[in-house]
Design a protein around this motif. Structure first.
Motif, PDB file in Angstrom:
ATOM      1  N   ALA A  42       3.949  11.354  -8.182  1.00 27.09           N
ATOM      2  CA  ALA A  42       5.434  11.373  -8.620  1.00 27.09           C
ATOM      3  C   ALA A  42       6.452  10.615  -7.854  1.00 27.09           C
ATOM      4  O   ALA A  42       7.271  10.140  -8.273  1.00 27.09           O
ATOM      5  N   LEU A  43       6.113  10.522  -6.514  1.00 25.84           N
ATOM      6  CA  LEU A  43       6.880   9.675  -5.519  1.00 25.84           C
ATOM      7  C   LEU A  43       6.562   8.381  -5.378  1.00 25.84           C
ATOM      8  O   LEU A  43       7.473   7.533  -5.229  1.00 25.84           O
ATOM      9  N   VAL A  44       5.327   8.025  -5.294  1.00 30.87           N
ATOM     10  CA  VAL A  44       4.705   6.785  -5.016  1.00 30.87           C
ATOM     11  C   VAL A  44       3.943   5.946  -6.086  1.00 30.87           C
ATOM     12  O   VAL A  44       3.717   4.828  -6.117  1.00 30.87           O
ATOM     13  N   GLY A  45       3.634   6.602  -7.235  1.00 28.91           N
ATOM     14  CA  GLY A  45       2.916   5.845  -8.455  1.00 28.91           C
ATOM     15  C   GLY A  45       1.558   6.039  -8.108  1.00 28.91           C
ATOM     16  O   GLY A  45       0.611   6.108  -9.320  1.00 28.91           O
ATOM     17  N   GLN A  46       0.806   5.677  -6.993  1.00 27.64           N
ATOM     18  CA  GLN A  46      -0.544   5.507  -6.737  1.00 27.64           C
ATOM     19  C   GLN A  46      -0.859   5.871  -5.290  1.00 27.64           C
ATOM     20  O   GLN A  46       0.241   6.077  -4.340  1.00 27.64           O
TER      21      GLN A  46
ATOM     22  N   HIS B 181      13.484   3.750   5.136  1.00 28.93           N
ATOM     23  CA  HIS B 181      13.506   3.763   3.762  1.00 28.93           C
ATOM     24  C   HIS B 181      12.057   3.954   3.139  1.00 28.93           C
ATOM     25  O   HIS B 181      11.725   4.173   1.891  1.00 28.93           O
ATOM     26  N   HIS B 182      10.872   3.632   4.125  1.00 35.75           N
ATOM     27  CA  HIS B 182       9.628   3.514   3.564  1.00 35.75           C
ATOM     28  C   HIS B 182       9.019   4.858   3.556  1.00 35.75           C
ATOM     29  O   HIS B 182       7.898   5.009   3.100  1.00 35.75           O
TER      30      HIS B 182
ATOM     31  N   ASP C  25       5.692   1.132   9.440  1.00 29.92           N
ATOM     32  CA  ASP C  25       5.905  -0.092  10.277  1.00 29.92           C
ATOM     33  C   ASP C  25       5.055  -1.268   9.715  1.00 29.92           C
ATOM     34  O   ASP C  25       5.379  -2.204   9.818  1.00 29.92           O
ATOM     35  N   ALA C  26       3.835  -1.000   9.166  1.00 28.82           N
ATOM     36  CA  ALA C  26       2.855  -1.991   8.823  1.00 28.82           C
ATOM     37  C   ALA C  26       3.059  -2.495   7.336  1.00 28.82           C
ATOM     38  O   ALA C  26       2.446  -3.169   6.965  1.00 28.82           O
ATOM     39  N   GLY C  27       4.053  -1.813   6.690  1.00 32.41           N
ATOM     40  CA  GLY C  27       4.611  -1.975   5.572  1.00 32.41           C
ATOM     41  C   GLY C  27       4.176  -1.293   4.232  1.00 32.41           C
ATOM     42  O   GLY C  27       4.549  -1.572   3.070  1.00 32.41           O
ATOM     43  N   ALA C  28       3.642  -0.197   4.676  1.00 29.60           N
ATOM     44  CA  ALA C  28       3.104   0.904   3.491  1.00 29.60           C
ATOM     45  C   ALA C  28       4.267   1.802   3.100  1.00 29.60           C
ATOM     46  O   ALA C  28       5.251   2.008   3.847  1.00 29.60           O
ATOM     47  N   ARG C  29       4.417   2.235   1.793  1.00 25.93           N
ATOM     48  CA  ARG C  29       5.395   3.493   1.606  1.00 25.93           C
ATOM     49  C   ARG C  29       4.528   4.684   2.004  1.00 25.93           C
ATOM     50  O   ARG C  29       3.429   4.822   1.463  1.00 25.93           O
TER      51      ARG C  29
ATOM     52  N   LYS D 205       0.888  -1.034   0.079  1.00 27.12           N
ATOM     53  CA  LYS D 205       0.079   0.213  -0.018  1.00 27.12           C
ATOM     54  C   LYS D 205       0.803   1.309  -0.182  1.00 27.12           C
ATOM     55  O   LYS D 205       2.007   1.235   0.500  1.00 27.12           O
ATOM     56  N   THR D 206       0.484   2.309  -0.539  1.00 26.90           N
ATOM     57  CA  THR D 206       0.912   3.566  -0.443  1.00 26.90           C
ATOM     58  C   THR D 206       0.013   4.543   0.371  1.00 26.90           C
ATOM     59  O   THR D 206      -1.170   4.564   0.239  1.00 26.90           O
ATOM     60  N   ALA D 207       0.749   5.559   0.962  1.00 27.21           N
ATOM     61  CA  ALA D 207      -0.231   6.457   1.797  1.00 27.21           C
ATOM     62  C   ALA D 207       0.535   7.864   1.673  1.00 27.21           C
ATOM     63  O   ALA D 207       1.866   8.251   1.387  1.00 27.21           O
ATOM     64  N   ALA D 208      -0.417   8.995   2.045  1.00 28.90           N
ATOM     65  CA  ALA D 208       0.076  10.397   2.276  1.00 28.90           C
ATOM     66  C   ALA D 208      -0.502  10.866   3.490  1.00 28.90           C
ATOM     67  O   ALA D 208      -1.705  10.673   3.816  1.00 28.90           O
ATOM     68  N   VAL D 209       0.395  11.620   4.493  1.00 26.49           N
ATOM     69  CA  VAL D 209      -0.004  11.861   5.646  1.00 26.49           C
ATOM     70  C   VAL D 209       0.304  13.587   5.741  1.00 26.49           C
ATOM     71  O   VAL D 209       1.486  13.969   5.344  1.00 26.49           O
TER      72      VAL D 209
END
Length: 244
Positions: free
Chosen positions: A79-83, A55-56, A31-35, A10-14
Motif C-alpha cells: 500500500a505504501l510502495v506498490g511492489q 523522503h525515501h 542512499d543507494a536510491g531505493a524507496r 527499487k523498493t525495499a522493506a526492512v
C-alpha cells in the motif's frame, strides 16, 4: 541504473528498522536510491529513523509478535510502495547467559521473533516476488549460527535454525529468479549487546572486538548489487580482533 544510485527504482522493506542493523540497512538502501519501508513496533523511534533518512523512507508500525499484524506486512507495505523488490528480515531479540538462568517465557518470546516471525514474513512476501519472477530476500543471522557459542545457547540455536532456513529456501527459490541470502556478523554495536554478560561485553570493548551497524549495511548493499546471475548466499563478518 546510475553507479551512484545502484538501487534506483527499487523498493525495499526492512523489519526492526528503527535502530541498529535494520536502520543502517534501510539508510544504505535509501542512499543507494531505493524507496524503503521501515517496519518497527516503536512508532516514536520509527518516526525519528525516517526523518534521519529522508523522503525515501516510509514508516510502517507493526508488532510482529502479534499474528494478525505480522500477517499484514506485505499488504501494508504494498500500500505504501506498490511492489516489493527487496525484503530484509532483520528484527530479532537477544538472550544470553546460562540456560538455567532464563525463563520459558523469555525463550518463547525470543524463538518466536527470531525464528517463527522470520519464516512467516518470508512466507508472506515470497508469492509476490514469485509472481514477478524477481526479488531479494536478506536475513540477519549471526556469527553464532556458525559456532556453538557457550554463553548464548538459546540465541545461537535460533540463528542455527535460521541459517538452515535461508539455505534451504534459497535452493527452492532460485528457479523463480529470487535470491535468498544472510549476513552473519560478529558482535555489532547495537542495543542487543545490552543483554550480553557484563564481563564478555567489557572484554569485547577493551580489545576492539566490535563492529558498527553501518559496516554490516555495506555488506548487505554489496550482496544486493551483484549481477542477477550471482547469489551471495552468506557472508560472515567479524572484527579482526574477535575470534571464538
Amino acid at each position: 541504473m546510475s553507479p551512484s544510485f545502484p538501487l534506483q527504482g527499487k523498493t525495499a522493506a526492512v523489519t526492526g528498522a528503527a535502530s541498529g542493523i535494520g536502520f543502517a540497512s534501510a539508510k544504505a538502501m535509501a542512499d543507494a536510491g531505493a524507496r524503503v519501508v521501515l517496519i518497527d513496533r516503536d512508532a516514536a523511534a520509527l518516526e525519528k529513523a525516517c526523518a534521519a533518512i529522508g523522503h525515501h523512507a516510509l514508516p510502517l508500525v507493526l508488532d510482529l509478535l502479534d499474528p494478525a499484524q505480522c500477517n499484514s506486512l506485505l499488504e501494508r507495505a504494498l500500500a505504501l510502495v506498490g511492489q516489493l523488490d527487496i525484503f530484509h528480515a532483520n528484527a530479532g531479540l537477544y538472550l544470553g547467559g546460562d540456560l538455567l538462568g532464563t525463563t520459558p517465557q523469555a525463550i518463547d518470546r525470543m524463538l518466536n521473533l527470531n525464528v517463527n516471525v522470520v519464516m512467516k514474513n518470508v512466507h508472506n512476501v515470497l508469492p509476490h516476488m514469485v509472481g514477478r519472477r524477481t526479488g531479494d530476500i536478506l536475513v540477519t543471522s549471526s556469527l553464532a549460527a556458525h559456532y556453538p557459542t557457550p554463553w548464548e545457547p538459546v540465541y545461537a540455536s535460533s540463528k542455527w535454525a535460521i541459517d538452515c532456513f535461508v539455505q534451504t529456501v534459497r535452493r527452492q527459490m532460485f528457479k523463480h529468479g529470487i535470491r535468498v541470502g544472510s549476513v552473519s556478523p560478529g558482535p555489532v554495536v547495537t542495543g542487543l549487546l545490552a543483554d550480553w554478560p557484563a564481563e564478555k561485553l567489557a572484554e569485547a570493548r577493551a580489545s576492539g572486538s566490535l563492529i558498527e551497524a553501518a559496516e554490516v549495511a555495506q555488506v548487505l548493499l554489496f550482496m544486493l548489487t551483484r549481477p542477477r546471475g550471482m547469489t551471495i548466499r552468506d557472508v560472515v563478518l567479524m572484527p579482526t580482533n574477535f575470534d571464538l
